[in-house]
Write a protein that holds these residues in place. Structure first.
Motif, PDB file in Angstrom:
ATOM      1  N   VAL A  23       0.845  -1.202   0.000  1.00  0.00           N
ATOM      2  CA  VAL A  23       0.000   0.000   0.000  1.00  0.00           C
ATOM      3  C   VAL A  23       0.877   1.248   0.000  1.00  0.00           C
ATOM      4  CG1 VAL A  23      -1.635   1.365   1.373  1.00  0.00           C
ATOM      5  CG2 VAL A  23      -2.032  -1.081   1.047  1.00  0.00           C
ATOM      6  N   GLU A  24       1.902   1.261   0.843  1.00  0.00           N
ATOM      7  CA  GLU A  24       2.819   2.404   0.890  1.00  0.00           C
ATOM      8  C   GLU A  24       3.522   2.590  -0.447  1.00  0.00           C
ATOM      9  OE1 GLU A  24       5.286   1.049   4.076  1.00  0.00           O
ATOM     10  OE2 GLU A  24       4.083   2.061   5.613  1.00  0.00           O
ATOM     11  N   ALA A  25       3.913   1.480  -1.076  1.00  0.00           N
ATOM     12  CA  ALA A  25       4.593   1.560  -2.374  1.00  0.00           C
ATOM     13  C   ALA A  25       3.672   2.144  -3.437  1.00  0.00           C
ATOM     14  CB  ALA A  25       5.088   0.185  -2.795  1.00  0.00           C
ATOM     15  N   ALA A  26       2.417   1.708  -3.457  1.00  0.00           N
ATOM     16  CA  ALA A  26       1.467   2.229  -4.444  1.00  0.00           C
ATOM     17  C   ALA A  26       1.277   3.733  -4.275  1.00  0.00           C
ATOM     18  CB  ALA A  26       0.132   1.500  -4.337  1.00  0.00           C
ATOM     19  N   VAL A  27       1.076   4.182  -3.039  1.00  0.00           N
ATOM     20  CA  VAL A  27       0.878   5.609  -2.769  1.00  0.00           C
ATOM     21  C   VAL A  27       2.125   6.408  -3.165  1.00  0.00           C
ATOM     22  CG1 VAL A  27       0.556   7.300  -0.907  1.00  0.00           C
ATOM     23  CG2 VAL A  27      -0.878   5.240  -0.995  1.00  0.00           C
ATOM     24  N   ARG A  28       3.300   5.921  -2.808  1.00  0.00           N
ATOM     25  CA  ARG A  28       4.554   6.599  -3.149  1.00  0.00           C
ATOM     26  C   ARG A  28       4.733   6.683  -4.665  1.00  0.00           C
ATOM     27  NH1 ARG A  28       8.820   4.396  -4.839  1.00  0.00           N
ATOM     28  NH2 ARG A  28       8.397   2.347  -3.922  1.00  0.00           N
ATOM     29  N   GLU A  29       4.519   5.568  -5.342  1.00  0.00           N
ATOM     30  CA  GLU A  29       4.713   5.536  -6.797  1.00  0.00           C
ATOM     31  C   GLU A  29       3.696   6.414  -7.523  1.00  0.00           C
ATOM     32  OE1 GLU A  29       6.906   4.160  -8.885  1.00  0.00           O
ATOM     33  OE2 GLU A  29       8.133   3.046  -7.474  1.00  0.00           O
ATOM     34  N   ILE A  30       2.463   6.445  -7.060  1.00  0.00           N
ATOM     35  CA  ILE A  30       1.457   7.327  -7.676  1.00  0.00           C
ATOM     36  C   ILE A  30       1.925   8.772  -7.563  1.00  0.00           C
ATOM     37  CG2 ILE A  30      -0.905   8.224  -7.451  1.00  0.00           C
ATOM     38  CD1 ILE A  30      -1.649   5.264  -6.546  1.00  0.00           C
ATOM     39  N   ARG A  31       2.408   9.161  -6.385  1.00  0.00           N
ATOM     40  CA  ARG A  31       2.903  10.528  -6.173  1.00  0.00           C
ATOM     41  C   ARG A  31       4.111  10.802  -7.080  1.00  0.00           C
ATOM     42  NH1 ARG A  31       3.581  10.088  -1.235  1.00  0.00           N
ATOM     43  NH2 ARG A  31       5.764   9.502  -1.260  1.00  0.00           N
ATOM     44  N   GLU A  32       5.079   9.872  -7.122  1.00  0.00           N
ATOM     45  CA  GLU A  32       6.285  10.084  -7.929  1.00  0.00           C
ATOM     46  C   GLU A  32       5.970  10.190  -9.416  1.00  0.00           C
ATOM     47  OE1 GLU A  32       9.344   7.638  -4.988  1.00  0.00           O
ATOM     48  OE2 GLU A  32       8.993   6.872  -7.014  1.00  0.00           O
ATOM     49  N   GLU A  33       5.052   9.358  -9.906  1.00  0.00           N
ATOM     50  CA  GLU A  33       4.806   9.293 -11.347  1.00  0.00           C
ATOM     51  C   GLU A  33       3.773  10.290 -11.851  1.00  0.00           C
ATOM     52  OE1 GLU A  33       4.009   5.268 -12.544  1.00  0.00           O
ATOM     53  OE2 GLU A  33       5.994   4.588 -11.907  1.00  0.00           O
ATOM     54  N   THR A  34       2.891  10.793 -10.964  1.00  0.00           N
ATOM     55  CA  THR A  34       1.806  11.661 -11.434  1.00  0.00           C
ATOM     56  C   THR A  34       1.701  12.993 -10.716  1.00  0.00           C
ATOM     57  OG1 THR A  34       0.072  10.898  -9.916  1.00  0.00           O
ATOM     58  CG2 THR A  34       0.459   9.570 -11.917  1.00  0.00           C
ATOM     59  N   GLY A  35       2.347  13.149  -9.567  1.00  0.00           N
ATOM     60  CA  GLY A  35       2.207  14.363  -8.775  1.00  0.00           C
ATOM     61  C   GLY A  35       1.013  14.348  -7.841  1.00  0.00           C
ATOM     62  N   HIS A  36       0.152  13.359  -7.970  1.00  0.00           N
ATOM     63  CA  HIS A  36      -1.048  13.285  -7.128  1.00  0.00           C
ATOM     64  C   HIS A  36      -0.786  12.515  -5.837  1.00  0.00           C
ATOM     65  CE1 HIS A  36      -4.041  15.165  -9.631  1.00  0.00           C
ATOM     66  NE2 HIS A  36      -3.737  14.396 -10.661  1.00  0.00           N
ATOM     67  N   GLU A  37      -1.349  13.019  -4.746  1.00  0.00           N
ATOM     68  CA  GLU A  37      -1.421  12.264  -3.500  1.00  0.00           C
ATOM     69  C   GLU A  37      -2.617  11.333  -3.646  1.00  0.00           C
ATOM     70  OE1 GLU A  37       0.792  12.398  -1.069  1.00  0.00           O
ATOM     71  OE2 GLU A  37       1.889  14.003  -2.068  1.00  0.00           O
ATOM     72  N   ALA A  38      -2.517  10.134  -3.098  1.00  0.00           N
ATOM     73  CA  ALA A  38      -3.600   9.170  -3.253  1.00  0.00           C
ATOM     74  C   ALA A  38      -3.807   8.390  -1.966  1.00  0.00           C
ATOM     75  CB  ALA A  38      -3.290   8.203  -4.405  1.00  0.00           C
TER      76      ALA A  38
END
Length: 147
Positions: free
Chosen positions: A44-59
């Motif tokens: 879960v932490e990896a998904a949230v981190r990667e979404i932020r890194e790749e798109t700029g969005h917090e999720a």
């Protein structure tokens, strides 16, 4: 055999899906934002981190949609000297903040909200189709439809 575990988020709002364009080692395609788990990081932490890194969005992650696995033979790998066992953990998530932007210096080169009806025409990786099927099989509110 090498092993890679990665986590991804299916984020759909207003008829559009948040996608990341993967572009690495001469190969490319549209995919879900996500990527490899680092160290003892929870998926879960990896998904949230990667979404932020790749798109700029917090999720925020809503629920697990499924886990997909595949083996990439050594001969089809661009790097590595053994077959690769890839485990892909797929979550449904939603945006909580941030602004859309492209990743800099990573394996993706563009982030975009794409209308769902345009996804079939995109050059995409297999994970995207798998994730959309898993997402379609799960109700939005987590309650299965009445029989």
């Amino acid at each position: 055999m090498d092993i890679r575990i990665a986590a991804y988020g299916v984020i759909i709002r207003d008829g559009e899906i948040l996608l990341s364009h993967w572009n690495e080692h001469g190969r490319s395609g549209w995919t879900l934002p996500g990527g490899g788990i680092e160290g003892a990081e929870h998926p879960v932490e990896a998904a949230v981190r990667e979404i932020r890194e790749e798109t700029g969005h917090e999720a925020s992650v809503d629920r697990l949609l499924g886990i997909d696995t595949m083996v990439i033979p050594e001969a089809k790998r661009r790097t590595g000297s053994a077959p690769l066992y890839a485990m892909r953990v797929i979550y449904r998530a939603h945006v909580t903040g941030g602004e859309l932007r492209n990743e800099i210096g990573g394996s993706s080169d563009e982030a975009r909200w794409v209308p769902l009806d345009e996804v079939p025409a995109l050059h995409r990786v297999s994970l995207l189709g798998i994730a959309l099927r898993l997402n379609a099989a799960e109700p939005e509110d987590g309650v299965p439809p009445a029989a």
